[in-house]
Design a protein around this motif. Sequence first.
Motif, short mmCIF file in Angstrom:
data_model
loop_
_atom_site.label_atom_id
_atom_site.label_comp_id
_atom_site.label_asym_id
_atom_site.label_seq_id
_atom_site.Cartn_x
_atom_site.Cartn_y
_atom_site.Cartn_z
N ALA A 14 0.83 -1.03 -0.10
CA ALA A 14 -0.26 -0.40 -0.27
C ALA A 14 1.03 1.55 0.00
N GLU A 19 0.75 4.70 -2.60
CA GLU A 19 0.77 5.12 -2.28
C GLU A 19 1.79 6.58 -3.52
N LEU A 54 -6.31 7.04 -7.14
CA LEU A 54 -6.29 6.76 -5.97
C LEU A 54 -7.82 5.60 -5.71
N ALA A 55 -8.29 5.20 -6.79
CA ALA A 55 -9.48 4.03 -6.81
C ALA A 55 -9.15 2.93 -7.77
N GLN A 87 -6.43 0.93 -4.61
CA GLN A 87 -7.02 0.76 -4.14
C GLN A 87 -7.69 -0.98 -4.06
N ASP A 88 -8.47 -0.76 -5.43
CA ASP A 88 -8.47 -2.04 -6.31
C ASP A 88 -7.30 -2.89 -6.56
N ILE A 109 -4.55 -3.28 -4.28
CA ILE A 109 -4.37 -3.85 -2.94
C ILE A 109 -5.10 -4.25 -2.68
N GLU A 110 -6.39 -3.81 -2.98
CA GLU A 110 -8.17 -4.81 -2.08
C GLU A 110 -6.61 -6.56 -2.55
#
Length: 487
Positions: free
Chosen positions: A297, A301, A315-316, A319-320, A322-323
């Motif tokens: 993560a 960043e 950012l989206a 996040q996708d 990393i998830e």
Amino acid sequence: MTFAFDNTYAQLPERFFERLAPVPVAQPRLVKLNEALAESLGLDRDALRSPEGLAVLSGNRVPEGAAPLAMAYAGHQFGHFVPQLGDGRAILLGEILTPSGERFDIHLKGSGRTPFSRGGDGRAWLGPVLREYILSEAMYALGIPTTRSLAAVATGEQVVRETVLPGAVLTRVARSHVRVGTFEYFHARQDVDGLRRLADYVIARHYPEAKATEQPYRTFLSAVIGRQAELVARWLGVGFIHGVMNTDNTSIAGETIDYGPCAFMDAYHPNRVYSSIDHRGRYAYGNQPRVAQWNLARLAESLLPLLDPDPDQALAAAQDLIEGYTARFEQAYLAGFRAKLGLFEARDEDPELIDGLLLAMSETAADFTNTFRSLCDAAAGTAGPDAAPLADAAPLSPWLGFWHARLASEAGDPQARAAAMRRANPAVIPRNHRVEAALNAAVSGDLDPLDSLLRVLSRPWDEGPETRAYSLPPEPHEVVQKTFCGT
């Protein structure tokens, strides 16, 4: 004494590193040379043993074609951000091309002060140098991506830690030494041009398939996430605890790097910690998957300015990705433990079966390596539930019944299953007490225990008269509670 140098990192802008040569040492003496690795790199092992070769391996001579430098990077250390770390006791001599065309860094660790030393002496001492040699070569023999050790050289000088100790230099070989912390370094400085140059460099060197995609930086991040997920899953499969999973110790190439206070478990427990500096268990065995995701993560960043010109879209996307790490790790983890348990088919109940075994092992402090190795004989029908070490763990009895029933429900020859399991469950690991004994002897001038240990660890799947003693858990008085990084 020739190296096929083809240096690319040194062609990046000057703010990526500091150019300087290693600091010479007083009386270099070759302690250990990895002849098999030297041969695979296209290096002449006899030349490496010569006075000229020893001068290079100790840092007393910069070989022709080298471009020595100390790399700049930042990092989160135990969750706390340090904006400037860098090679404080190491020099990247350069990159070489092997006869097969592969590219590797040649890196001297313990080679003296650099602008990144932060008050340190820039040196290493012999114990941790040989420890990294042992552990990295054991990891390589287990088939897990890792940096490797080409040579260990005593310097003839002393270094001061808690006491006065013999100095040494390690020659490390890696796919590269770029870390998550390298990206953090430029992100912290809001140097988007530096981030882009670094990302383009790493893509060209390690992830060339990403360059042709519509979103190369997203593809690159996804690939790094995949490699880290697989790497940590494989660590767990052999009971390895890195001990200091800081972002500056997280390789972008997906290799195990920076063997400091690392260890292989004897008695299993998910909260097992050996590192003397991990006071709160942040990097305990069972925490490593989550820590890897946290580290990734931080990489995501850092890459946000490259992922999309729209900050919200960037950012989206981050996040996708990393998830998505969780599913990728679980897939690699389940595949590894299915192999360890001899499961040829993937079924929904597999996580429960794996967790049931690990829970029973934790309740009895069962030996991690020997328990799984004993299951190989049990799967073949050559050892029953009363065989050691299974007999020492009564809570395992109900689980063994479920496991045998599962095996019986699958097609496959028991002997073939057991043979496959033996390729997934090492008979020998670098047990802490064996490593410490070899290091203590080597520091005192006796290399025989070190040589014997390295010879056995190079064949971790084999069993025989020579390996039997190395597979035994420590006696109570031999248990190593703490491991140290040597800085």
